[in-house]
Scaffold this active site. Structure first.
Site, PDB file in Angstrom:
ATOM      1  N   LYS A   1     -68.196  25.676  21.428  1.00 46.09           N
ATOM      2  CA  LYS A   1     -69.578  25.838  21.920  1.00 46.09           C
ATOM      3  C   LYS A   1     -69.549  26.369  23.358  1.00 46.09           C
ATOM      4  O   LYS A   1     -68.793  27.274  23.651  1.00 46.09           O
ATOM      5  CB  LYS A   1     -70.349  24.525  21.766  1.00 46.09           C
ATOM      6  CG  LYS A   1     -70.467  24.107  20.313  1.00 46.09           C
ATOM      7  CD  LYS A   1     -71.046  22.753  20.103  1.00 46.09           C
ATOM      8  CE  LYS A   1     -70.018  21.660  20.212  1.00 46.09           C
ATOM      9  NZ  LYS A   1     -70.438  20.369  19.722  1.00 46.09           N
TER      10      LYS A   1
ATOM     11  N   ASP B   1     -69.021  13.614  16.343  1.00 44.69           N
ATOM     12  CA  ASP B   1     -70.430  13.360  15.984  1.00 44.69           C
ATOM     13  C   ASP B   1     -70.647  13.293  14.468  1.00 44.69           C
ATOM     14  O   ASP B   1     -71.506  12.557  13.978  1.00 44.69           O
ATOM     15  CB  ASP B   1     -71.388  14.372  16.633  1.00 44.69           C
ATOM     16  CG  ASP B   1     -70.978  15.825  16.424  1.00 44.69           C
ATOM     17  OD1 ASP B   1     -69.889  16.079  15.879  1.00 44.69           O
ATOM     18  OD2 ASP B   1     -71.753  16.724  16.827  1.00 44.69           O
TER      19      ASP B   1
HETATM   20  C1  BGC Z   1     -67.043  21.045  17.139  1.00 45.74           C
HETATM   21  C2  BGC Z   1     -67.113  19.837  16.243  1.00 45.74           C
HETATM   22  C3  BGC Z   1     -68.506  19.250  16.258  1.00 45.74           C
HETATM   23  C4  BGC Z   1     -69.529  20.323  15.928  1.00 45.74           C
HETATM   24  C5  BGC Z   1     -70.956  19.794  15.952  1.00 45.74           C
HETATM   25  C6  BGC Z   1     -68.160  22.029  16.785  1.00 45.74           C
HETATM   26  O1  BGC Z   1     -68.151  23.081  17.699  1.00 45.74           O
HETATM   27  O2  BGC Z   1     -65.798  21.690  17.008  1.00 45.74           O
HETATM   28  O3  BGC Z   1     -66.172  18.863  16.664  1.00 45.74           O
HETATM   29  O4  BGC Z   1     -68.568  18.211  15.332  1.00 45.74           O
HETATM   30  O5  BGC Z   1     -69.419  21.382  16.855  1.00 45.74           O
HETATM   31  O6  BGC Z   1     -71.289  19.256  17.182  1.00 45.74           O
END
Ligand code: BGC
Length: 426
Positions: A109, A148
């Site tokens: 992200k 999460d």
């Molecule tokens: C992460 C995950 C996370 C998901 C939702 C992804 O970018 O790698 O670990 O669960 O985003 O937040």
């Protein structure tokens, strides 16, 4: 796929007050959660925005910032001189070595802090808390770290005993599911009950080995190429809230350049990457043919100060938007179906959370429609259930579970009384 070391699902035995820390987006939250025999309740929740420079700065500054807020929160709740357990929801790929030991595999992200990848995140948080904890202020004990999706699954399992999949579709996208221990070749501990463990799939990374190339478009490729993590999180870049509006922007630009839209005039605002939001896409998707694309026109006027669009332009914009969100829904359904096929259970509930799935008017419906099609010739029944604030509650529940498991249990054998302590992990 990563082991989470979460094996027990809650059974309403958990009691007491716990702290939860939820970090995964541009905000983080600190929560105080109370469990009594009859219910669970969030007593307080504080949200803080993480400034841009901290998301791209050093890991130490990020954890110091967070620790400071956690301690202030605990002091405000007069948790002075007590030991309070904290469950940490950390929504990034983690290689877990135990319930409270986990190294960061990569940032995803909009995070890219230095000095965290390859390090134990719980240790970093503990060290930061130690730097901030002075005499007589609370002793915050980080007892568990979860993703999460795990929190969402755990929270869903409290409401529905068939819940074995957790799903997040928000800024990022990911899932987790309950796997039998016997299927885990490298299970490092004994095979005692419960003979299951939650697996964090990190399916956002699916496609990094090119298996999705046959459905990737030129816009998927250019978005990836220009992203901060090129070549990574390929599936996530096709389905999650952070990227869908950017795909939309890129398709619009191409069509304008080819003279198909807006008479070939590019609105200036469209030149800024990541300038469109998912709420605009939701609004456009709410249009129907009957209302002459009124929402789409409103969004175009809101987004661009100067843009001369025709009725046909609005229709094309609506169609592109719709293709992108619907494709995301179908890809998500495909992922869920892959997990459902693996799980040896007829009734499967999927606990879900995340802004895109919860706020978009149709994505959830499209996912359900597709799942119904997939399962129509089988005896599987798949249900999507909302998991309210799983990433908040979930961490507190795991912290509580961890305590539950560590509490001595008394057993009687041959007239003698034994104390048995079973740990979730080691
Ligand atoms: C992460 C995950 C996370 C998901 C939702 C992804 O970018 O790698 O670990 O669960 O985003 O937040």
């Amino acid at each position: 796929m990563f082991l989470t070391y979460v094996r027990s699902l809650p059974n309403n035995e958990e009691q007491g007050q716990y702290l939860a820390l939820d970090l995964g987006g541009t905000n983080f939250r600190v929560l105080l959660v109370e469990f009594t025999s009859s219910k669970q309740k969030i007593l307080d929740c504080e949200r803080h925005e993480i400034p841009n420079d901290l998301r791209f700065g050093s890991g130490q500054s990020l954890f110091d910032f967070i620790a400071e807020r956690v301690i202030q929160f605990a002091i405000r709740h007069q948790l002075v001189g007590v030991r309070i357990a904290l469950g940490f929801t950390f929504s990034f790929p983690l290689h877990q070595h135990g319930l409270a030991e986990a190294t960061l595999v990569r940032w995803t992200k909009s995070f890219n802090c230095s000095g965290v990848v390859g390090f134990d995140v719980v240790r970093l948080l503990k060290a930061a808390l130690k730097r901030k904890m002075h005499k007589s202020i609370p002793y915050v004990d980080v007892v568990a770290i979860i993703n999460d999706t795990t929190g969402t699954l755990i929270s869903g399992a409290l409401m529905d005993k068939n819940c074995v999949i957790g799903l997040i579709v928000g800024t990022g996208c990911n899932s987790c599911y309950v796997e039998k221990l016997e299927n885990i070749e490298k299970w490092p501990f004994n095979y005692s009950e419960p003979r299951q463990v939650v697996i964090n799939t990190e399916w956002g990374a699916f496609g990094e080995n090119n298996v999705l190339d046959f459905i990737r478009t030129i816009w998927d490729r250019s978005l990836d190429y220009e992203s901060v993590n090129a070549g990574k999180q390929i599936y996530e870049k096709m389905v999650s809230g952070m990227y869908l509006p950017e795909l939309f922007r890129r398709v619009l630009l191409t069509l304008i350049e080819r003279g198909v839209l807006f008479n070939g005039h590019v609105p200036l605002e469209l030149l800024r990457p990541y300038s469109i939001t998912t709420s605009s896409m939701s609004k456009i998707d709410m249009d129907t043919k009957l209302n002459s694309f009124r929402n789409t026109k409103t969004v175009l006027s809101e987004l661009f100060v100067r843009c001369d669009y025709s009725d046909v332009d609005a229709k094309i914009v609506f169609m592109i938007n719709n293709r992108i969100t619907q494709r995301a829904a179908y890809l998500i359904a495909t992922g869920i179906w892959a997990l459902a096929k693996r799980i040896d259970q007829t009734d499967i509930s999927v606990a879900y959370d995340g802004s895109l799935l919860c706020l978009h008017p149709y994505i959830k419906l499209w996912v359900e429609e597709k799942l119904n099609k997939f399962s129509s010739s089988t005896n599987k029944k798949i249900r999507l259930i909302p998991s309210h604030d799983g990433s908040g509650y979930g961490a507190a529940i795991v912290a509580a579970l961890c305590y539950r498991e560590k509490r001595p249990k008394i057993v009687k054998r041959n007239g003698k009384v034994y104390e048995v302590t079973s740990f979730l992990n080691k």
